[in-house]
Design an enzyme around this catalytic site. Structure first.
Site, PDB file in Angstrom:
ATOM      1  N   CYS A   1      40.051  -2.648  58.774  1.00  0.00           N
ATOM      2  CA  CYS A   1      39.500  -3.956  59.122  1.00  0.00           C
ATOM      3  C   CYS A   1      38.370  -4.295  58.149  1.00  0.00           C
ATOM      4  O   CYS A   1      37.449  -3.488  57.953  1.00  0.00           O
ATOM      5  CB  CYS A   1      38.984  -3.927  60.559  1.00  0.00           C
TER       6      CYS A   1
ATOM      7  N   CYS B   1      37.743  -5.020  67.139  1.00  0.00           N
ATOM      8  CA  CYS B   1      38.015  -6.442  67.407  1.00  0.00           C
ATOM      9  C   CYS B   1      39.440  -6.720  67.844  1.00  0.00           C
ATOM     10  O   CYS B   1      39.763  -7.828  68.284  1.00  0.00           O
ATOM     11  CB  CYS B   1      37.679  -7.284  66.184  1.00  0.00           C
TER      12      CYS B   1
ATOM     13  N   ASP C   1      60.963  16.315  63.253  1.00  0.00           N
ATOM     14  CA  ASP C   1      60.095  15.190  63.603  1.00  0.00           C
ATOM     15  C   ASP C   1      60.926  13.917  63.650  1.00  0.00           C
ATOM     16  O   ASP C   1      61.569  13.550  62.660  1.00  0.00           O
ATOM     17  CB  ASP C   1      58.976  15.067  62.563  1.00  0.00           C
TER      18      ASP C   1
ATOM     19  N   ASP D   1      60.900  19.922  58.649  1.00  0.00           N
ATOM     20  CA  ASP D   1      59.753  20.227  57.792  1.00  0.00           C
ATOM     21  C   ASP D   1      59.941  21.624  57.203  1.00  0.00           C
ATOM     22  O   ASP D   1      59.746  22.628  57.892  1.00  0.00           O
ATOM     23  CB  ASP D   1      58.458  20.139  58.603  1.00  0.00           C
TER      24      ASP D   1
ATOM     25  N   CYS E   1      42.535  -3.055  64.461  1.00  0.00           N
ATOM     26  CA  CYS E   1      41.135  -2.651  64.520  1.00  0.00           C
ATOM     27  C   CYS E   1      40.767  -2.361  65.970  1.00  0.00           C
ATOM     28  O   CYS E   1      40.903  -3.236  66.830  1.00  0.00           O
ATOM     29  CB  CYS E   1      40.236  -3.748  63.969  1.00  0.00           C
TER      30      CYS E   1
ATOM     31  N   ASP F   1      60.781  22.716  62.534  1.00  0.00           N
ATOM     32  CA  ASP F   1      60.077  21.576  63.117  1.00  0.00           C
ATOM     33  C   ASP F   1      60.831  20.298  62.773  1.00  0.00           C
ATOM     34  O   ASP F   1      60.909  19.922  61.603  1.00  0.00           O
ATOM     35  CB  ASP F   1      58.647  21.534  62.566  1.00  0.00           C
TER      36      ASP F   1
END
Length: 318
Positions: free
Chosen positions: A118, A109, A93, A224, A106, A91
């Site tokens: 947040c 908001c 990545d 990995d 967030c 694997d």
């Protein structure tokens, strides 16, 4: 989970062609349902039709089969399955090779965060930009591993785009290859990762090992290790959709790979409502967003942005 995306996934699986192992009756199958954090495991199917019938009624966000082969793959106790061998996989990545641009915000908001969450709403979403350039570097690593497996271990492998941010190098094992335990697989890991320059049993007598490879300027590979040494790992099914991107897990021929909408099985456009203001790399496109202002996007970009947490898909037009 967004109903539009669920219906698009369902439509895809009703007409999809999956790449399944020839001995699929020996494999455990598993999937993660939409809207769930857990997997449904210990499934067994005798044919592709049987599998497709099941997943068109149980739409998967993620879909897997086991690298391991079992006498009783449907047994819900791993010890009762009866392990009889496993394929070999690596694997790679892109996140581990490049240093992708990352932003936390967030989702309530839209505030860009410097803290883990947040302060007002106690939530956070993190988006990491993966570029085609970064994935090209990851593919180079995959091709290097493929060459080493062939030249030094006489093992044929295939390379697959993971559907998200990297690649899998996969060896369909039989005989001694399938029966390797974790320690024997660790020896291959150490050899390929450059931790060991000694010849591995079965290598060519005149093979210079990593001393010769490094002298030729071949970089150490990054992958990995736990995936490779695990003899009971789940594997993303080629032809399935990755639930964090909306892209297909797809076989890669040589270095012919483009990180763009050709990896997406959907056509049309969508209305997308951003949760944050900014300019973001989505596949091969730069997209400017203003929080709360709907924009029309190619459906592939809209799904990708939604699954990455950047906003909501509200309307789909084929």
């Amino acid at each position: 989970m967004n109903k539009i995306i669920t219906l698009l996934f369902k439509d895809y699986y009703s007409r999809s062609k999956l790449e399944l192992p020839f001995d699929m009756e020996l494999r455990e199958f598993a999937y993660q349902p939409f809207g769930k954090d857990t997997y449904v495991r210990h499934l067994s199917f005798g044919s592709e039709k049987e599998l497709l019938d099941y997943i068109t009624h149980n739409i998967p966000l993620h879909l897997f089969f086991s690298s391991a082969k079992y006498q009783i793959p449907s047994a819900d106790d791993m010890e009762l399955k009866g392990w009889i061998g496993a394929d070999l996989q690596f694997d790679i990545d892109a996140d581990e090779i490049c240093n992708p641009k990352t932003i936390s915000f967030c989702p309530i908001c839209g505030k860009v965060l410097t803290n883990s969450k947040c302060e007002e709403h106690g939530m956070a979403t993190t988006f990491s930009e993966i570029t085609g350039e970064c994935l090209s570097k990851a593919l180079e690593q995959a091709l290097t591993i493929k060459d080493i497996l062939k030249d030094d271990f006489a093992l044929d492998s295939k390379i697959y785009f993971s559907g998200n941010r990297g690649f899998h190098v996969y060896v369909e094992c039989s005989g001694d290859c399938a029966l390797m335990d974790s320690e024997e697989r660790k020896q291959i890991v150490d050899y390929i990762s450059g931790k060991c320059s000694q010849k591995f049993k079965g290598g060519r007598e005149n093979d210079p090992g990593w001393i010769g490879r490094l002298a030729k300027g071949i970089e150490k590979t990054v992958f990995d290790e736990q995936v490779t040494i695990d003899v009971k790992r789940l594997v993303r099914i080629p032809g399935s959709i990755h639930g964090k991107s909306g892209l297909i897990v797809k076989k890669v021929e040589s270095n012919n790979f483009s990180f763009d909408s050709s990896l997406c099985p959907f056509a049309g456009s969508a209305i997308f409502f951003p949760l944050i203001t900014g300019e973001f790399q989505l596949l091969d496109s730069k997209v400017k967003m203003i929080r709360g202002d709907p924009i029309k996007l190619d459906v592939c970009l809209a799904i990708y942005a939604h699954l990455k947490g950047l906003g909501e898909v509200k309307l789909y037009v084929r």
